[in-house]
Design a protein around this motif. Sequence first.
Motif, PDB file in Angstrom:
ATOM      1  N   ALA A 229      14.042  18.387   0.833  1.00 52.48           N
ATOM      2  CA  ALA A 229      13.285  18.111  -0.388  1.00 52.48           C
ATOM      3  C   ALA A 229      12.928  19.378  -1.156  1.00 52.48           C
ATOM      4  CB  ALA A 229      12.009  17.344  -0.053  1.00 52.48           C
ATOM      5  N   VAL A 230      12.931  19.261  -2.480  1.00 49.18           N
ATOM      6  CA  VAL A 230      12.384  20.273  -3.378  1.00 49.18           C
ATOM      7  C   VAL A 230      11.362  19.581  -4.267  1.00 49.18           C
ATOM      8  CG1 VAL A 230      12.844  21.947  -5.202  1.00 49.18           C
ATOM      9  CG2 VAL A 230      14.502  21.635  -3.354  1.00 49.18           C
ATOM     10  N   THR A 231      10.147  20.114  -4.314  1.00 50.14           N
ATOM     11  CA  THR A 231       9.053  19.510  -5.057  1.00 50.14           C
ATOM     12  C   THR A 231       8.452  20.540  -6.011  1.00 50.14           C
ATOM     13  OG1 THR A 231       7.248  20.068  -3.524  1.00 50.14           O
ATOM     14  CG2 THR A 231       8.580  18.128  -2.987  1.00 50.14           C
ATOM     15  N   MET A 232       7.506  20.098  -6.822  1.00 53.38           N
ATOM     16  CA  MET A 232       6.855  20.992  -7.780  1.00 53.38           C
ATOM     17  C   MET A 232       5.355  20.717  -7.798  1.00 53.38           C
ATOM     18  SD  MET A 232       7.197  23.289 -10.422  1.00 53.38           S
ATOM     19  CE  MET A 232       8.794  23.210 -11.247  1.00 53.38           C
ATOM     20  N   GLN A 248       1.737  16.474 -22.090  1.00 57.37           N
ATOM     21  CA  GLN A 248       2.866  17.371 -21.836  1.00 57.37           C
ATOM     22  C   GLN A 248       3.240  17.366 -20.357  1.00 57.37           C
ATOM     23  OE1 GLN A 248       2.606  21.178 -24.478  1.00 57.37           O
ATOM     24  NE2 GLN A 248       0.477  20.474 -24.183  1.00 57.37           N
ATOM     25  N   THR A 249       2.247  17.248 -19.481  1.00 57.76           N
ATOM     26  CA  THR A 249       2.519  17.184 -18.043  1.00 57.76           C
ATOM     27  C   THR A 249       3.383  15.982 -17.701  1.00 57.76           C
ATOM     28  OG1 THR A 249       0.439  18.301 -17.499  1.00 57.76           O
ATOM     29  CG2 THR A 249       1.453  16.975 -15.757  1.00 57.76           C
ATOM     30  N   ILE A 250       3.076  14.850 -18.311  1.00 59.14           N
ATOM     31  CA  ILE A 250       3.862  13.640 -18.055  1.00 59.14           C
ATOM     32  C   ILE A 250       5.298  13.836 -18.524  1.00 59.14           C
ATOM     33  CG2 ILE A 250       4.142  11.227 -18.767  1.00 59.14           C
ATOM     34  CD1 ILE A 250       1.059  11.014 -18.677  1.00 59.14           C
ATOM     35  N   LEU A 256      11.388  16.609 -14.630  1.00 60.75           N
ATOM     36  CA  LEU A 256      11.621  17.022 -13.252  1.00 60.75           C
ATOM     37  C   LEU A 256      12.291  15.922 -12.449  1.00 60.75           C
ATOM     38  CD1 LEU A 256       8.265  18.879 -12.460  1.00 60.75           C
ATOM     39  CD2 LEU A 256      10.547  19.910 -12.411  1.00 60.75           C
ATOM     40  N   GLU A 257      11.850  14.690 -12.647  1.00 58.24           N
ATOM     41  CA  GLU A 257      12.461  13.582 -11.923  1.00 58.24           C
ATOM     42  C   GLU A 257      13.948  13.467 -12.266  1.00 58.24           C
ATOM     43  OE1 GLU A 257      11.645   8.892 -10.829  1.00 58.24           O
ATOM     44  OE2 GLU A 257      10.609   9.766 -12.551  1.00 58.24           O
ATOM     45  N   VAL A 258      14.291  13.622 -13.530  1.00 61.33           N
ATOM     46  CA  VAL A 258      15.689  13.576 -13.951  1.00 61.33           C
ATOM     47  C   VAL A 258      16.497  14.693 -13.290  1.00 61.33           C
ATOM     48  CG1 VAL A 258      17.239  13.866 -15.923  1.00 61.33           C
ATOM     49  CG2 VAL A 258      15.202  12.423 -16.138  1.00 61.33           C
ATOM     50  N   HIS A 259      15.843  15.854 -13.101  1.00 63.67           N
ATOM     51  CA  HIS A 259      16.526  17.012 -12.515  1.00 63.67           C
ATOM     52  C   HIS A 259      16.588  16.937 -10.985  1.00 63.67           C
ATOM     53  CE1 HIS A 259      17.075  19.998 -15.912  1.00 63.67           C
ATOM     54  NE2 HIS A 259      16.468  18.977 -16.506  1.00 63.67           N
ATOM     55  N   GLY A 260      16.018  15.898 -10.389  1.00 62.84           N
ATOM     56  CA  GLY A 260      16.139  15.716  -8.948  1.00 62.84           C
ATOM     57  C   GLY A 260      14.938  16.138  -8.138  1.00 62.84           C
ATOM     58  N   CYS A 261      13.779  16.289  -8.766  1.00 60.90           N
ATOM     59  CA  CYS A 261      12.560  16.639  -8.028  1.00 60.90           C
ATOM     60  C   CYS A 261      12.170  15.486  -7.104  1.00 60.90           C
ATOM     61  CB  CYS A 261      11.436  16.942  -9.019  1.00 60.90           C
ATOM     62  SG  CYS A 261       9.910  17.543  -8.270  1.00 60.90           S
ATOM     63  N   ASP A 262      11.736  15.817  -5.897  1.00 62.72           N
ATOM     64  CA  ASP A 262      11.451  14.797  -4.886  1.00 62.72           C
ATOM     65  C   ASP A 262       9.996  14.363  -4.824  1.00 62.72           C
ATOM     66  OD1 ASP A 262      14.100  14.469  -3.591  1.00 62.72           O
ATOM     67  OD2 ASP A 262      13.849  16.605  -3.206  1.00 62.72           O
ATOM     68  N   ALA A 263       9.077  15.165  -5.360  1.00 64.82           N
ATOM     69  CA  ALA A 263       7.661  14.803  -5.404  1.00 64.82           C
ATOM     70  C   ALA A 263       6.954  15.766  -6.341  1.00 64.82           C
ATOM     71  CB  ALA A 263       7.023  14.847  -4.016  1.00 64.82           C
ATOM     72  N   ILE A 264       5.812  15.333  -6.875  1.00 63.59           N
ATOM     73  CA  ILE A 264       5.019  16.164  -7.784  1.00 63.59           C
ATOM     74  C   ILE A 264       3.585  16.215  -7.280  1.00 63.59           C
ATOM     75  CG2 ILE A 264       4.188  16.462 -10.148  1.00 63.59           C
ATOM     76  CD1 ILE A 264       6.637  14.958 -11.111  1.00 63.59           C
ATOM     77  N   HIS A 265       3.107  17.439  -7.128  1.00 66.71           N
ATOM     78  CA  HIS A 265       1.750  17.695  -6.632  1.00 66.71           C
ATOM     79  C   HIS A 265       0.894  18.067  -7.843  1.00 66.71           C
ATOM     80  CE1 HIS A 265      -0.764  19.753  -3.280  1.00 66.71           C
ATOM     81  NE2 HIS A 265      -1.504  19.599  -4.347  1.00 66.71           N
ATOM     82  N   VAL A 266      -0.134  17.265  -8.148  1.00 65.42           N
ATOM     83  CA  VAL A 266      -0.868  17.394  -9.401  1.00 65.42           C
ATOM     84  C   VAL A 266      -2.227  18.051  -9.182  1.00 65.42           C
ATOM     85  CG1 VAL A 266      -1.790  16.177 -11.412  1.00 65.42           C
ATOM     86  CG2 VAL A 266       0.303  15.351 -10.297  1.00 65.42           C
ATOM     87  N   SER A 267      -2.376  19.241  -9.742  1.00 64.24           N
ATOM     88  CA  SER A 267      -3.636  19.975  -9.735  1.00 64.24           C
ATOM     89  C   SER A 267      -4.046  20.192 -11.194  1.00 64.24           C
ATOM     90  CB  SER A 267      -3.463  21.304  -8.994  1.00 64.24           C
ATOM     91  OG  SER A 267      -4.686  21.971  -8.821  1.00 64.24           O
ATOM     92  N   SER A 296       8.687   7.599 -10.785  1.00 67.24           N
ATOM     93  CA  SER A 296       8.916   6.752  -9.606  1.00 67.24           C
ATOM     94  C   SER A 296       8.958   7.549  -8.313  1.00 67.24           C
ATOM     95  CB  SER A 296      10.228   5.972  -9.774  1.00 67.24           C
ATOM     96  OG  SER A 296      11.322   6.864  -9.916  1.00 67.24           O
ATOM     97  N   ILE A 297       8.853   8.883  -8.390  1.00 69.15           N
ATOM     98  CA  ILE A 297       8.851   9.711  -7.186  1.00 69.15           C
ATOM     99  C   ILE A 297       7.418   9.852  -6.676  1.00 69.15           C
ATOM    100  CG2 ILE A 297      10.950  10.951  -7.762  1.00 69.15           C
ATOM    101  CD1 ILE A 297       9.287  13.192  -8.912  1.00 69.15           C
ATOM    102  N   PRO A 298       7.227  10.217  -5.404  1.00 73.97           N
ATOM    103  CA  PRO A 298       5.871  10.341  -4.860  1.00 73.97           C
ATOM    104  C   PRO A 298       5.033  11.377  -5.600  1.00 73.97           C
ATOM    105  CG  PRO A 298       7.483  10.232  -3.089  1.00 73.97           C
ATOM    106  CD  PRO A 298       8.266  10.366  -4.358  1.00 73.97           C
TER     107      PRO A 298
END
Length: 385
Positions: A229-232, A248-250, A256-267, A296-298
């Motif tokens: 996995a690669v996440t952001m 803008q975050t959305i 990122l999801e289109v580029h293949g990101c596996d999860a997003i950590h929101v701070s 749709s990713i975690p």
Amino acid sequence: MAHPALFQPIRVHDLELPNRIVIAPMCQYSAVDGQMTDWHTIHLGQLAMSGAALLTIEATAVLPEGRITWADVGLYDDATEEAMRQTLESVRRWSDMGIGIQLGHAGRKASTEVPWAGGAQLPPGHEHGWQTVAPSAIPYHPQENAPVALDHAGLRRIRDAFADAARRAARLGLDFVQLHGAHGYLLHQFLSPLSNQRSDEYGGSLENRMRFPLEVFDAVRAAFPADRAVTMRVSATDSVEDGWDLEQTIAFARALEVHGCDAIHVSTGGLHHAQRIAAGPGYQVPFARSVKQAVSIPVVAVGLITDPEHAEAIIANGDADIVALARTILYDPRWPWHAAEKLGGTVRPPKQYLRAHPARHRHLFQVDGPADPAPVWIRDEKGTR
């Protein structure tokens, strides 16, 4: 009792997580020339016994000048890779918890003193200081030394350094990579119009400001094994007028999801000295909820999540898929154990700790074989027990 949502399994790419609790990356400011020390073995070792599902190594610089402080961990040469390998070897000898790493570059927020010595920026020429770089020559604070605006060669060098660090992470057997796009560091600096005032293809419109972070993501995704996995991690808002915001975050999360990101950590926050954040329990959860509704990713929520019932509600109500703990788990490295006891979940401790709970609480522990049938008593010097 119904099985609590916090202790339901979830899959993130190839990672099968036994619960929804992960440990956020936390800088320790205890490296020597970017190399992990015995402190990291102690620190990561105790967290690897916590019962959480995943452990993330602290923000790790992809270049020496990308370190936040002079005492930060790096993964940019053979020496830093070998030091991390030795640390991971010790931790893994006693824990099978999934371990990943947060890769980053501090940009204009680099070259600082360690927090317990004041945390001030150290200018070039200082024993522990160096010249910083950024999208634009705008300092974090007006009184600080201004960064040098990156030219295209500098951008390529940093992008390639992220990819090289990802290859080193793969050699170390790390289970996932998280890119640090939050808290005012370099990738966040490109996203925010407050720090990015470039006039080329990397500045101006939202599409342009997202360009370099997405190029870095693509380079890391290509360099890291496809089955891992690669996440952001992102900051959902600068909490400053005309800065980076949730809308803008959305848009960035969808890209990122289109580029293949596996999860997003929101701070949130960290980009501007004038930010105004009303912190309180779960104060960042609404941002995670909004991002989760758009992708749709975690999605991972973080920020003053200290109470097990609160963490349970975040997952059960669909505000996020996973909760991340930071200062909470430094204060209580057995927080997942206590959450399991309170909510009716289970954790998997090291076999050496199976007798930690009285018999009436043994249902909290998942074990591969029979648990200790009775407490093991230790004799003292007088022979009593």
